[in-house]
Motif scaffolding. Structure first.
Motif, PDB file in Angstrom:
ATOM      1  N   LEU A 225       0.510  -1.259  -0.019  1.00  0.00           N
ATOM      2  CA  LEU A 225       0.297  -0.344   0.237  1.00  0.00           C
ATOM      3  C   LEU A 225       0.840   1.053  -0.231  1.00  0.00           C
ATOM      4  N   ILE A 226       1.093   2.382  -0.586  1.00  0.00           N
ATOM      5  CA  ILE A 226       1.542   3.672  -1.557  1.00  0.00           C
ATOM      6  C   ILE A 226       0.449   4.561  -1.006  1.00  0.00           C
ATOM      7  N   ASP A 227       0.992   5.325  -0.034  1.00  0.00           N
ATOM      8  CA  ASP A 227       0.148   6.778   0.147  1.00  0.00           C
ATOM      9  C   ASP A 227       0.769   7.175  -0.428  1.00  0.00           C
ATOM     10  N   VAL A 228       0.316   8.506  -1.530  1.00  0.00           N
ATOM     11  CA  VAL A 228       0.853  10.075  -1.769  1.00  0.00           C
ATOM     12  C   VAL A 228       0.857  10.938  -1.292  1.00  0.00           C
ATOM     13  N   ARG A 229       0.266  10.718  -0.478  1.00  0.00           N
ATOM     14  CA  ARG A 229       0.173  12.715   0.323  1.00  0.00           C
ATOM     15  C   ARG A 229       0.994  13.036   0.771  1.00  0.00           C
ATOM     16  N   ARG A 230       1.007  13.996   1.423  1.00  0.00           N
ATOM     17  CA  ARG A 230       1.997  15.181   1.783  1.00  0.00           C
ATOM     18  C   ARG A 230       1.880  14.377   3.296  1.00  0.00           C
ATOM     19  N   ASP A 231       3.288  14.841   3.976  1.00  0.00           N
ATOM     20  CA  ASP A 231       3.058  14.851   5.360  1.00  0.00           C
ATOM     21  C   ASP A 231       2.129  15.410   6.549  1.00  0.00           C
ATOM     22  N   GLU A 232       2.352  16.944   6.162  1.00  0.00           N
ATOM     23  CA  GLU A 232       1.543  17.460   7.075  1.00  0.00           C
ATOM     24  C   GLU A 232      -0.339  16.891   7.177  1.00  0.00           C
ATOM     25  N   GLU A 233      -0.590  16.360   5.744  1.00  0.00           N
ATOM     26  CA  GLU A 233      -2.555  15.585   5.388  1.00  0.00           C
ATOM     27  C   GLU A 233      -2.296  14.343   6.549  1.00  0.00           C
ATOM     28  N   LEU A 234      -0.933  13.763   6.661  1.00  0.00           N
ATOM     29  CA  LEU A 234      -1.271  12.200   7.675  1.00  0.00           C
ATOM     30  C   LEU A 234      -0.933  12.657   8.429  1.00  0.00           C
ATOM     31  N   ALA A 235      -0.171  13.169   9.135  1.00  0.00           N
ATOM     32  CA  ALA A 235      -0.681  13.878  10.680  1.00  0.00           C
ATOM     33  C   ALA A 235      -1.632  14.736  11.209  1.00  0.00           C
ATOM     34  N   GLU A 236      -2.591  14.855   9.585  1.00  0.00           N
ATOM     35  CA  GLU A 236      -4.188  15.515  10.033  1.00  0.00           C
ATOM     36  C   GLU A 236      -4.827  14.297  10.666  1.00  0.00           C
ATOM     37  N   ASN A 237      -4.934  13.568   9.349  1.00  0.00           N
ATOM     38  CA  ASN A 237      -6.196  12.462   8.952  1.00  0.00           C
ATOM     39  C   ASN A 237      -5.853  11.573   9.521  1.00  0.00           C
ATOM     40  N   GLY A 238      -4.292  10.672   9.506  1.00  0.00           N
ATOM     41  CA  GLY A 238      -4.342   9.810   9.753  1.00  0.00           C
ATOM     42  C   GLY A 238      -4.056   8.922   8.645  1.00  0.00           C
ATOM     43  N   VAL A 239      -3.731   7.072   8.747  1.00  0.00           N
ATOM     44  CA  VAL A 239      -3.570   6.856   7.453  1.00  0.00           C
ATOM     45  C   VAL A 239      -4.312   5.118   7.184  1.00  0.00           C
ATOM     46  N   ILE A 240      -4.379   4.693   6.130  1.00  0.00           N
ATOM     47  CA  ILE A 240      -4.550   3.751   6.344  1.00  0.00           C
ATOM     48  C   ILE A 240      -3.896   2.182   6.728  1.00  0.00           C
ATOM     49  N   GLU A 241      -3.573   1.274   7.524  1.00  0.00           N
ATOM     50  CA  GLU A 241      -2.990   0.623   8.074  1.00  0.00           C
ATOM     51  C   GLU A 241      -2.772  -0.988   7.218  1.00  0.00           C
ATOM     52  N   ALA A 242      -1.565  -0.871   6.661  1.00  0.00           N
ATOM     53  CA  ALA A 242      -1.392  -1.878   6.252  1.00  0.00           C
ATOM     54  C   ALA A 242       0.238  -2.478   6.667  1.00  0.00           C
ATOM     55  N   GLU A 243       0.993  -3.550   6.006  1.00  0.00           N
ATOM     56  CA  GLU A 243       1.434  -4.519   6.645  1.00  0.00           C
ATOM     57  C   GLU A 243       2.529  -4.296   5.876  1.00  0.00           C
ATOM     58  N   ASN A 244       2.460  -3.939   4.360  1.00  0.00           N
ATOM     59  CA  ASN A 244       3.151  -3.594   3.583  1.00  0.00           C
ATOM     60  C   ASN A 244       3.056  -1.818   3.454  1.00  0.00           C
ATOM     61  N   TRP A 245       2.891  -1.270   4.407  1.00  0.00           N
ATOM     62  CA  TRP A 245       3.130  -0.199   3.268  1.00  0.00           C
ATOM     63  C   TRP A 245       4.038   1.141   3.202  1.00  0.00           C
ATOM     64  N   LEU A 246       3.428   2.258   2.538  1.00  0.00           N
ATOM     65  CA  LEU A 246       5.155   2.911   2.186  1.00  0.00           C
ATOM     66  C   LEU A 246       4.215   4.539   2.101  1.00  0.00           C
ATOM     67  N   HIS A 247       5.237   5.509   2.864  1.00  0.00           N
ATOM     68  CA  HIS A 247       4.669   7.201   2.344  1.00  0.00           C
ATOM     69  C   HIS A 247       5.758   7.168   1.417  1.00  0.00           C
ATOM     70  N   ILE A 248       5.261   7.891   0.011  1.00  0.00           N
ATOM     71  CA  ILE A 248       5.480   8.079  -1.068  1.00  0.00           C
ATOM     72  C   ILE A 248       5.479   9.574  -1.380  1.00  0.00           C
ATOM     73  N   PRO A 249       5.503  11.045  -0.950  1.00  0.00           N
ATOM     74  CA  PRO A 249       4.356  11.893  -1.504  1.00  0.00           C
ATOM     75  C   PRO A 249       4.608  11.936  -2.863  1.00  0.00           C
ATOM     76  N   LEU A 250       3.626  12.383  -3.878  1.00  0.00           N
ATOM     77  CA  LEU A 250       3.780  12.212  -5.450  1.00  0.00           C
ATOM     78  C   LEU A 250       4.930  12.955  -5.790  1.00  0.00           C
ATOM     79  N   GLU A 251       4.837  14.636  -5.135  1.00  0.00           N
ATOM     80  CA  GLU A 251       6.198  15.147  -5.255  1.00  0.00           C
ATOM     81  C   GLU A 251       7.606  14.842  -5.481  1.00  0.00           C
ATOM     82  N   ASP A 252       7.651  14.085  -5.155  1.00  0.00           N
ATOM     83  CA  ASP A 252       8.977  13.408  -4.233  1.00  0.00           C
ATOM     84  C   ASP A 252       8.899  11.351  -5.221  1.00  0.00           C
ATOM     85  N   PHE A 253       7.902  11.272  -5.744  1.00  0.00           N
ATOM     86  CA  PHE A 253       7.610  10.126  -6.484  1.00  0.00           C
ATOM     87  C   PHE A 253       9.357   9.355  -7.069  1.00  0.00           C
ATOM     88  N   ILE A 254       9.752  10.944  -8.118  1.00  0.00           N
ATOM     89  CA  ILE A 254      10.461   9.919  -8.784  1.00  0.00           C
ATOM     90  C   ILE A 254      11.842  10.139  -8.143  1.00  0.00           C
TER      91      ILE A 254
END
Length: 316
Positions: A225-254
């Motif tokens: 599961l890859i979350d492409v939101r920004r840091d502040e969105e995760l801090a404010e709203n939470g995340v979807i929990e998954a064993e294999n979870w990655l956080h890669i903001p779209l702006e940093d995707f490449i």
């Protein structure tokens, strides 16, 4: 101050989103063998330098403005300008015949966009891509930006559905045959790469619903599961929990390519706030040869609305 979530997708729509930046591609062509009807080489012998693809997508994701979206209201205003933007309808011809289309739109179905470069305008010309509800046009804008078009936006707010619902003019019947412009010369190897990606867009356009994701998380322990939101969105709203979870903001995707799964056949689901950014990221991974990637319909907002659990974000 950080933008709001200006997303939105169609062919399985969603909600509303947030602003941020804009792009442009690269080069390093290589003559291709055969040619398409549009006169652009199919690239059968054109070897693409991976750095060229990286550069095209990196320029795109770091330069987006409002995640390259435009509202139906703003499109209506833009169409009154001289010159108006180039309007690209990526639905199937039968959809136009049944529901009509926006006046002046050129119809090239999503899977055929990279096969018909001759009908597209110059790299500098603003393009607005639309479809039934906002999903397919997002895939198209990612491909066009990667190939070198510098100002491609996707129509949000329900895309054509939102346009018609808002009461803006709709032309009945099939669109006219497009006119050859031969105005842009993208790298043939990049075109070949986008042809492969678009020609192979799966049935369902990579959509996965919150219900199906919830089931997949339980049944498939290998799902990434890859979350492409920004840091502040995760801090404010939470995340979807998954064993294999990655956080890669779209702006940093490449820039964060080293975080991508090594296995091109790995099952991957990407999500964002409402579905627009994740569909861009899905299109990018498809372009690099990933075969089993989906974008969450409605994004994180759709997941919450469906009543599924949210975990607090623990920043690394």
């Amino acid at each position: 101050s950080a933008p709001a979530d200006v997303e939105e997708v169609a062919e399985e729509p969603t909600e509303v989103p947030e602003p941020t930046e804009e792009p442009e591609p690269t080069e390093e062509p290589e003559p291709a063998a055969d040619e398409t009807e549009s006169g652009v080489g199919l690239g059968a012998e054109a070897e693409l330098d991976p750095a060229v693809l990286d550069e095209g997508f990196a320029t795109f994701v770091t330069g987006m403005e409002a995640y390259n979206t435009i509202s139906v209201e703003d499109l209506n205003l833009a169409m009154a300008e001289d010159p108006p933007p180039f309007i690209l309808d990526v639905r199937e011809p039968a959809e136009l015949e049944e529901n009509g289309y926006i006046e002046g739109a050129v119809n090239i179905p999503l899977r055929e966009v990279a096969d018909n470069i001759a009908y597209l305008p110059s790299f500098e010309t603003p393009i607005v891509s639309y479809c039934g509800s906002g999903w397919r046009c997002t895939i198209a804008l990612a491909a066009l930006e990667a190939m070198g078009w510098e100002d491609v936006k996707g129509l949000k707010g329900g895309s054509f559905g939102g346009w018609a619902e808002a009461g803006y003019a709709v032309v009945e019947g099939a669109a006219a045959e497009p006119m050859e412009l031969n105005a842009a010369e993208p790298d043939p190897a990049l075109v070949a790469e986008m042809q492969t990606m678009l020609n192979n867009v799966p049935d369902g356009f990579g959509v996965i619903t919150a219900d199906d994701l919830n089931t997949a998380l339980v049944e498939n322990p290998d799902l990434i599961l890859i979350d492409v939101r920004r840091d502040e969105e995760l801090a404010e709203n939470g995340v979807i929990e998954a064993e294999n979870w990655l956080h890669i903001p779209l702006e940093d995707f490449i820039a964060a390519k080293d975080m991508w799964p090594e296995d091109l056949d790995a099952p991957i689901v990407i999500y964002c706030g409402s579905g627009h950014r994740s569909t861009i990221a899905m299109s990018i991974l498809w372009s690099y040869g990933y075969t089993d990637v989906h974008s969450l319909k409605g994004g994180f907002g759709g997941w919450v609305e469906a009543g599924y659990p949210v975990a607090e974000y623990a920043a690394p």
